[in-house]
Design an enzyme around this catalytic site. Structure first.
Site, mmCIF file in Angstrom:
data_model
loop_
_atom_site.group_PDB
_atom_site.id
_atom_site.type_symbol
_atom_site.label_atom_id
_atom_site.label_comp_id
_atom_site.label_asym_id
_atom_site.label_seq_id
_atom_site.Cartn_x
_atom_site.Cartn_y
_atom_site.Cartn_z
ATOM 1 C CG ASN A 64 31.557 26.662 45.430
ATOM 2 O OD1 ASN A 64 30.443 26.163 45.490
ATOM 3 N ND2 ASN A 64 32.333 26.804 46.488
ATOM 4 C CG HIS A 71 40.407 46.192 38.433
ATOM 5 N ND1 HIS A 71 41.579 46.880 38.688
ATOM 6 C CD2 HIS A 71 40.562 45.632 37.217
ATOM 7 C CE1 HIS A 71 42.397 46.741 37.648
ATOM 8 N NE2 HIS A 71 41.801 45.988 36.741
ATOM 9 C CG HIS A 75 41.570 44.936 42.786
ATOM 10 N ND1 HIS A 75 40.621 45.616 43.491
ATOM 11 C CD2 HIS A 75 42.042 45.809 41.861
ATOM 12 C CE1 HIS A 75 40.516 46.854 43.021
ATOM 13 N NE2 HIS A 75 41.389 46.998 42.022
ATOM 14 C CG ASP A 77 44.711 48.687 40.209
ATOM 15 O OD1 ASP A 77 43.857 47.796 40.338
ATOM 16 O OD2 ASP A 77 44.495 49.884 40.480
ATOM 17 C CG HIS A 81 43.674 49.113 35.501
ATOM 18 N ND1 HIS A 81 42.439 48.811 34.985
ATOM 19 C CD2 HIS A 81 43.442 49.906 36.584
ATOM 20 C CE1 HIS A 81 41.502 49.381 35.730
ATOM 21 N NE2 HIS A 81 42.075 50.066 36.688
HETATM 22 C C1 23J Z 1 38.356 51.840 36.395
HETATM 23 C C2 23J Z 1 38.136 53.192 36.259
HETATM 24 C C3 23J Z 1 38.444 54.047 37.278
HETATM 25 C C4 23J Z 1 38.972 53.531 38.438
HETATM 26 C C5 23J Z 1 39.226 52.156 38.597
HETATM 27 C C6 23J Z 1 38.881 51.332 37.553
HETATM 28 C C7 23J Z 1 39.824 51.603 39.841
HETATM 29 O O1 23J Z 1 39.927 52.235 40.849
HETATM 30 C C8 23J Z 1 40.422 50.255 39.848
HETATM 31 O O2 23J Z 1 39.926 49.346 40.512
HETATM 32 O O3 23J Z 1 41.467 50.084 39.243
HETATM 33 S S1 23J Z 1 39.393 54.641 39.727
HETATM 34 MN MN MN Z 2 41.883 48.275 40.337
#
Ligand code: 23J
Ligand code: MN
Length: 259
Positions: A64, A71, A75, A77, A81
């Protein structure tokens, strides 16, 4: 450590005196993904499409193609990020130090508090009470907040109402304590993200993201099965995909647990 003790570990794995616990949620189109408020862009869910399955497109093979946000589901971080971690030269999935992806886990059980109050906020005094029972959190540990959130499914997992999402997570003071007083390696949770549902209103907003990544430390979200781990004594293995300049990735998280 001696080569012998590493081979002892291999022996313990094969005889089952050390077992491997899977801390990963299954990845499918229903896997919950964080929903951000307007006007922010959203992350796509997981999706998968057939390339071939023992047919004209591939008579003897099945495979596939899939797509998803970095995210999505269980996952990782990476420091890059968040705005606070963007300048680390070893802060993305391809540049981080792989030595820091394997380490001891401290599992802090706040499942009862999280059931009683879906907006439960972990404070330094909660962590110190855990340490009084289990011993101090060692430098380099992964601290995992058990909430039993992985037992929820569907809308109950994100738990969003008119006010926004309601899910447990850490306070800024708790993050400061774990970074400055304990120098942990990472922070892991069972909820959709490493911060509480209401953490956009904390000061600073999203302290797990802002402070952990600002200190070049890692996050793990949407973990499962933390109820199968001891408070101390497990080793976790959490390597993200080596995406070039990646902010994180879905991954399989494993724990080695003495039986
Ligand atoms: C982007 C913006 C805010 C948040 C998040 C991502 C996550 O929780 C993430 O998955 O890293 S709070
Ligand atoms: Mn995340």
């Amino acid at each position: 450590m001696s080569a012998q003790s590493l081979m002892q570990l291999a022996g313990a794995l094969s005889t089952g005196t050390v077992k491997v616990v899977d801390l990963t949620q299954v990845l499918n189109p229903e896997t919950p993904v964080i929903q951000l408020p307007e006007p922010f862009a959203q992350s796509p869910a997981f999706s998968s499409e057939l390339i071939s399955q023992f047919d004209d497109d591939g008579p003897a093979w099945y495979w596939n193609k899939f797509s998803c946000g970095e995210h999505c589901g269980t996952h990782f971080d990476a420091p890059g990020h968040w705005i606070s971690g963007q300048d680390y030269s070893d802060g993305t999935t391809d540049t981080l130090d792989v030595n820091q992806l394997v380490g001891p886990a401290c599992v802090l059980d706040f499942s009862r508090e999280s059931a009683d109050n879906n907006d439960f906020v972990l404070e330094p005094e909660h962590i110190k009470a855990w340490e009084a029972e289990h011993g101090e959190i060692e430098a380099g540990a992964w601290v995992l907040m058990r909430t039993d959130w992985h037992k929820r499914s569907g809308a109950d997992f994100l738990n969003i109402d008119e006010e926004g999402p309601h899910s447990p997570g850490p306070s800024p003071a708790a993050m400061q304590f774990l970074i400055e007083e304990r120098n942990i390696q990472g922070w892991g949770v069972e909820t959709v993200g490493t911060d509480a549902g209401a953490a956009g209103g904390f000061e600073p907003p999203f302290p797990a993201h802002f402070m952990m990544h600002g200190a070049n430390k890692f996050g793990l979200a949407s973990l499962a099965n933390l109820d199968q781990l001891p408070a101390k004594g497990a080793i976790i293995i959490a390597p993200p995909l080596k995406i070039e300049n990646g902010s994180g990735s879905p991954l399989r998280v494993l724990a080695l647990v003495p039986a």
